[in-house]
Structure formats: structure tokens, C-alpha cells
Motif scaffolding. Sequence first.
Motif, mmCIF file in Angstrom:
data_model
loop_
_atom_site.group_PDB
_atom_site.id
_atom_site.type_symbol
_atom_site.label_atom_id
_atom_site.label_comp_id
_atom_site.label_asym_id
_atom_site.label_seq_id
_atom_site.Cartn_x
_atom_site.Cartn_y
_atom_site.Cartn_z
ATOM 1 N N LEU A 61 73.518 51.444 47.771
ATOM 2 C CA LEU A 61 72.750 52.207 48.441
ATOM 3 C C LEU A 61 72.150 53.083 47.340
ATOM 4 C CD1 LEU A 61 72.063 53.553 51.218
ATOM 5 C CD2 LEU A 61 73.927 55.039 50.839
ATOM 6 N N LYS A 62 70.648 53.387 47.367
ATOM 7 C CA LYS A 62 70.081 54.419 46.668
ATOM 8 C C LYS A 62 70.038 55.641 47.131
ATOM 9 C CE LYS A 62 65.526 53.629 43.877
ATOM 10 N NZ LYS A 62 64.509 52.784 43.823
ATOM 11 N N SER A 63 69.571 55.832 48.427
ATOM 12 C CA SER A 63 69.815 57.117 49.027
ATOM 13 C C SER A 63 70.238 56.963 50.392
ATOM 14 C CB SER A 63 68.655 57.727 48.818
ATOM 15 O OG SER A 63 67.405 56.834 49.702
ATOM 16 N N GLY A 64 70.485 57.968 51.271
ATOM 17 C CA GLY A 64 70.766 57.702 52.688
ATOM 18 C C GLY A 64 70.962 59.018 53.248
ATOM 19 N N VAL A 65 70.119 59.423 54.329
ATOM 20 C CA VAL A 65 70.370 60.605 55.269
ATOM 21 C C VAL A 65 70.570 60.216 56.664
ATOM 22 C CG1 VAL A 65 69.371 62.691 55.792
ATOM 23 C CG2 VAL A 65 69.121 62.003 53.566
#
Length: 186
Positions: free
Chosen positions: A49-53
Motif C-alpha cells: 500500500l502506497k497510501s490510503g485514507v
Amino acid sequence: MKRITLAIIAFATFTTTMNAQEKNVSTTESKINWKGYKVGGSHEGTIALKSGVLTFDNDVLTGGTFTIDMTSINTTDLTGEYKDKLDGHLKSDDFFGVATYPSAKIVFTSVKPTDKTTYKVTGDLTIKGNTNPVTFDLSLEGDNAKATLKIDRSKYNVRYGSKSFFDNLKDNVIYDEFDIIADLKL
């Protein structure tokens, strides 16, 4: 009368904004696994996962955005030369073309609660520059979220070994659908 109406709209907008909360998903503690199927077997592995919101309104999930690092595709059911070959092939243009498309992304477009801890999520998934809708269940308990997505690779121009694009593959068919299993930590 116009001033009162404008004041109510402004207050409602301010209140909605104040209740919305974004929570970052941990890229180091979250785990994303994949599993692909072929005639006579399967392969599995991990992807980062590179980014998550995730977005909430009064503790109710309302949205989310995730970016996956496609360059991190890793096979876990093989070792040595065979693992290296499969990892390289999955990263090549035959599959995900990570040199050109180093990330994949999903943006939630609809989130509906189905019970106290589960949501039906629809999102726009982009792989190799192709965007298509996907629908899946997401369970959320405390700071943990879990989801399993079944993805049809043929919709994203991932053609290698697909009977959707090639005839006479016989025992060399790689099924179009693969699974993504996400165990996310907020």
C-alpha cells in the motif's frame, strides 16, 4: 429571508465539514495479498500500500482513496529462480506494465452501511490507465478494516494467457479473475 437561508446553508456546510474526518491507513502495518488462478493451480503473494485514507462522518464510513505500489508485486508461494521469473513477468507489459504504470488506485464513489460494522462499497479502480467500477464489502471494527475484491483483469487490458483474448490456450489458461485481500490498519 435570503440572509436567513444563506446563513442556514453556510451553517449546514460548516457542520458537515466539521463532522467529516479523514483517517490515514498505515502503509507499514496494513497487509495486501493477491491470489491468481490458472488451470491446475494458483499463485499468491503480496503487494504494498502506497497510501490510503478512509473518510468518516460521525463515525460512519463515507469515502476512501487508496494507491497501490504495483512495483512491489511479490510472489510468496515460490522461491528462487521460479519466484524471480514470475515476479518479473507480473511486472512486465504482459501483465501490469509497472514501468509505465507504477501504481493502481481506487477511489470510493458510493459507501452504504449494510449492518453495524459492514459497508457495501463501490469504487473506481484504475489499473494500467484503465478505470472500471468494482463493488465489494468492507468490514470495519475499531482501527481494523478488511475487504476482499474480485477483479477481472481483462477489463484492465491485462491479457496474457486470458481466454477472453486468445483461443487455443488449453492448459495454459490463466483465469481473468484474481483476488485482492486487504487487512488495513488505521
